[in-house]
Structures are given as structure tokens and as C-alpha cells.
Write a protein that holds these residues in place. Structure first.
Motif, PDB file in Angstrom:
ATOM      1  N   THR A  64     -50.458  25.048  12.658  1.00  0.00           N
ATOM      2  CA  THR A  64     -49.073  25.113  13.122  1.00  0.00           C
ATOM      3  C   THR A  64     -48.758  23.887  13.980  1.00  0.00           C
ATOM      4  O   THR A  64     -49.545  23.498  14.832  1.00  0.00           O
ATOM      5  CB  THR A  64     -48.868  26.385  13.962  1.00  0.00           C
ATOM      6  N   GLN A  94     -40.376  41.445   9.666  1.00  0.00           N
ATOM      7  CA  GLN A  94     -41.696  40.807   9.580  1.00  0.00           C
ATOM      8  C   GLN A  94     -42.779  41.872   9.725  1.00  0.00           C
ATOM      9  O   GLN A  94     -42.641  42.776  10.549  1.00  0.00           O
ATOM     10  CB  GLN A  94     -41.849  39.746  10.686  1.00  0.00           C
ATOM     11  N   ALA A 128     -48.564  30.179  16.443  1.00  0.00           N
ATOM     12  CA  ALA A 128     -47.965  30.511  15.145  1.00  0.00           C
ATOM     13  C   ALA A 128     -46.990  31.679  15.291  1.00  0.00           C
ATOM     14  O   ALA A 128     -45.875  31.648  14.751  1.00  0.00           O
ATOM     15  CB  ALA A 128     -49.066  30.839  14.135  1.00  0.00           C
ATOM     16  N   THR A 129     -47.395  32.703  16.027  1.00  0.00           N
ATOM     17  CA  THR A 129     -46.502  33.843  16.237  1.00  0.00           C
ATOM     18  C   THR A 129     -45.262  33.427  17.017  1.00  0.00           C
ATOM     19  O   THR A 129     -44.146  33.849  16.710  1.00  0.00           O
ATOM     20  CB  THR A 129     -47.229  34.974  17.001  1.00  0.00           C
ATOM     21  N   ARG A 172     -43.764  30.505  17.143  1.00  0.00           N
ATOM     22  CA  ARG A 172     -42.855  29.767  16.261  1.00  0.00           C
ATOM     23  C   ARG A 172     -42.137  30.706  15.303  1.00  0.00           C
ATOM     24  O   ARG A 172     -40.920  30.667  15.166  1.00  0.00           O
ATOM     25  CB  ARG A 172     -43.629  28.731  15.437  1.00  0.00           C
ATOM     26  N   GLU A 173     -42.896  31.539  14.613  1.00  0.00           N
ATOM     27  CA  GLU A 173     -42.318  32.384  13.560  1.00  0.00           C
ATOM     28  C   GLU A 173     -41.328  33.397  14.112  1.00  0.00           C
ATOM     29  O   GLU A 173     -40.314  33.682  13.491  1.00  0.00           O
ATOM     30  CB  GLU A 173     -43.432  33.138  12.819  1.00  0.00           C
ATOM     31  N   THR A 174     -41.650  33.957  15.270  1.00  0.00           N
ATOM     32  CA  THR A 174     -40.803  35.040  15.774  1.00  0.00           C
ATOM     33  C   THR A 174     -39.615  34.524  16.563  1.00  0.00           C
ATOM     34  O   THR A 174     -38.571  35.174  16.598  1.00  0.00           O
ATOM     35  CB  THR A 174     -41.589  35.991  16.686  1.00  0.00           C
ATOM     36  N   ASP A 217     -38.615  28.730  16.281  1.00  0.00           N
ATOM     37  CA  ASP A 217     -38.087  27.999  15.123  1.00  0.00           C
ATOM     38  C   ASP A 217     -36.653  28.392  14.781  1.00  0.00           C
ATOM     39  O   ASP A 217     -35.980  27.709  14.010  1.00  0.00           O
ATOM     40  CB  ASP A 217     -38.985  28.226  13.896  1.00  0.00           C
TER      41      ASP A 217
END
Lengths: 154, 154
Positions: free
Chosen positions: A2, A150, B118-119, B121-123, B126
Motif C-alpha cells: 500500500t 465492505q 491498507a485498512t 486507506r480503503e475505509t 482514499d
């Protein structure tokens, strides 16, 4: 791999995650001290109180609160033990179970709401101007539905 | 009697509290599933890793995390048991205690950080444009210091 956050993203994330996490802890500490309820208890009571007939299927409750199935089962079990909700079979097809708000649960919510409101105003809402309120509504209004679509890890 | 929230305030509060609370639960569930750490563990590790010599007085740690003394004591005790931090007397005056990051604690943080990123960014991150990032930084940048100056109930 990431991509690391940009400086601007990092500043926003650190400010948000530390302060909002501290705010949730503060709300939880205040709620526990004044009413004995946890924030999870409180959210379940609010959601059930707003449904027709004060009841909801377990799966829908988990989705509404963005709870994993294991977290939802654990949460409702602790609330049943304290008489705040009860579980019963769904009336329409006999499969699955619903969580139902009890009179004691409704009374606990009614008693807690004004104390909770005071903390909410003092810690967060009274500080925000109209433009900030609008941005908060927009950003977090998008976040909830996105989290629900999600997959939950556990 | 606290004045009820206006419709605009109520919309912002409900969107924020439900979604951010769900986000913290999601971050916690993901972190536990992938690393065995709680969000409280993670925040303590981050704060200690950023101090000179990776150590902080218990009182300063509690203030930094906006923890009540009882919450802080409980949290550090669980982390000592797992070898992530150790407690030792303060070197300058022999009074009070410091929490010190261990090598195992640093290794746990280093392993967890990319998974957590990563979590994050995704949640959340972003999804935000520049204006939203700026508002989030400003609003929550004010919130943290304010929480630290208000008395903790428990």
C-alpha cells in the motif's frame, strides 16, 4: 504494498484517528460513569428504539451497526443478561432471531440521552461552524454505507 | 438542561458518531484478526515509538491518549503481560513510573503498520478530497487538545 499516505493525508488521519478515538473513549467513560451503559449498549438501544415495534433481526442489527457476527452475538448476549433487550424467534418465518427492546432498555435509553447530549455538545458539536458541520455530515454520511458494503474480517 | 441539537447539528452528529464508531470497530476487528493487537495497544505503541528513548511517564501517556488513570493502568498492565512494554521507575527522581517500549513491542508495531495502513486507506482516507482533508485536520486538530483540558470522569 500500500502506498504511504501523503503529508496532507497523514496530518488528517493522525488528527482524526487520535482525537475521534479519544472522543469515543471519553463518551464511553462518561456514559459508564453516569449510567452504567457502554457505547455499544447505547448504540444498540438507539437503533432499536427507532425501528417500528422496537425490534430488528440480528443480521440487520449487525449490518446497521457494522458489527461482525461474533461482535453482535456477544453484545446482545450481555444486554439480554442485563434485561435491556430480549431475543425471540422471527414471527414471519420462524427462522432466525430478532433483538427486541425491553421496557427496561427503553427506560435506560431515556435516562441516558440527556446526560449523553451534554457530553456531545461540550466535547464536539458546540465547537463546529456551519461549514464544518456540513463537511462532517457529508464525509461521514458517505463512510457508513461504504463500511457496510465492505466485508468484515471476523 | 442542555439545549437539544439543531437539525443541522443532529445530522452531523449522527453521521459522525455512528460512522466513526463503526470505523474504529472495523479498524479494531481488522487489527485483531491480522496481528492480535487492539486499537488501544496500537495507539500506545505508536505514541511510545515516537518519544525520545521510547519511554513516557504513565501520567503523560494517559494525558496523550486522553485515558482516565484507571483505563491507562489497565491498558499498560495487559501490555506488560504480553511483553509489549515494561514499567520502570523514573530515572530522574525515583518517583512515579514510566512505560517503556520493548523490542517485542517495536516489532509488533512494525509488523502491524502496513496492514493497518491498507485498512486506513480503503475505509477512509482514499475517499477524501483536499478540502475535506483540510477540514478534518482542522476540526480534529482542535478536538484533541480540548479533550485533554477537560476533566476525565472516572
Amino acid at each position: 504494498m500500500t502506498e504511504p499516505l501523503s503529508d496532507t493525508q497523514q496530518a488528517a488521519w493522525r488528527a482524526f484517528v487520535e482525537s475521534s478515538w479519544a472522543l469515543h473513549n471519553r463518551l464511553e467513560d462518561d456514559l459508564r460513569a453516569t449510567t452504567g451503559l457502554s457505547m455499544s449498549d447505547y448504540h444498540v438501544l438507539v437503533v432499536l428504539s427507532e425501528t417500528p415495534e422496537h425490534r430488528l433481526r440480528m443480521g440487520e442489527l449487525a449490518s446497521r451497526l457494522v458489527f461482525s457476527p461474533s461482535r453482535c452475538t456477544y453484545q446482545i448476549t450481555t444486554m439480554v443478561k442485563r434485561g435491556l433487550v430480549r431475543k425471540q424467534s422471527c414471527c414471519d418465518d420462524g427462522r432466525g432471531q430478532e433483538a427486541v427492546l425491553t421496557d427496561a432498555g427503553m427506560a435506560a435509553l431515556t435516562a441516558a440521552a440527556p446526560l449523553h447530549l451534554a457530553t456531545v455538545r461540550e466535547t464536539f458539536i458546540d465547537d463546529l461552524d456551519d461549514a464544518e458541520l456540513a463537511t462532517i455530515t457529508r464525509v461521514f454520511g458517505r463512510l457508513g454505507p461504504r463500511l457496510r458494503t465492505q466485508p468484515v474480517a471476523v
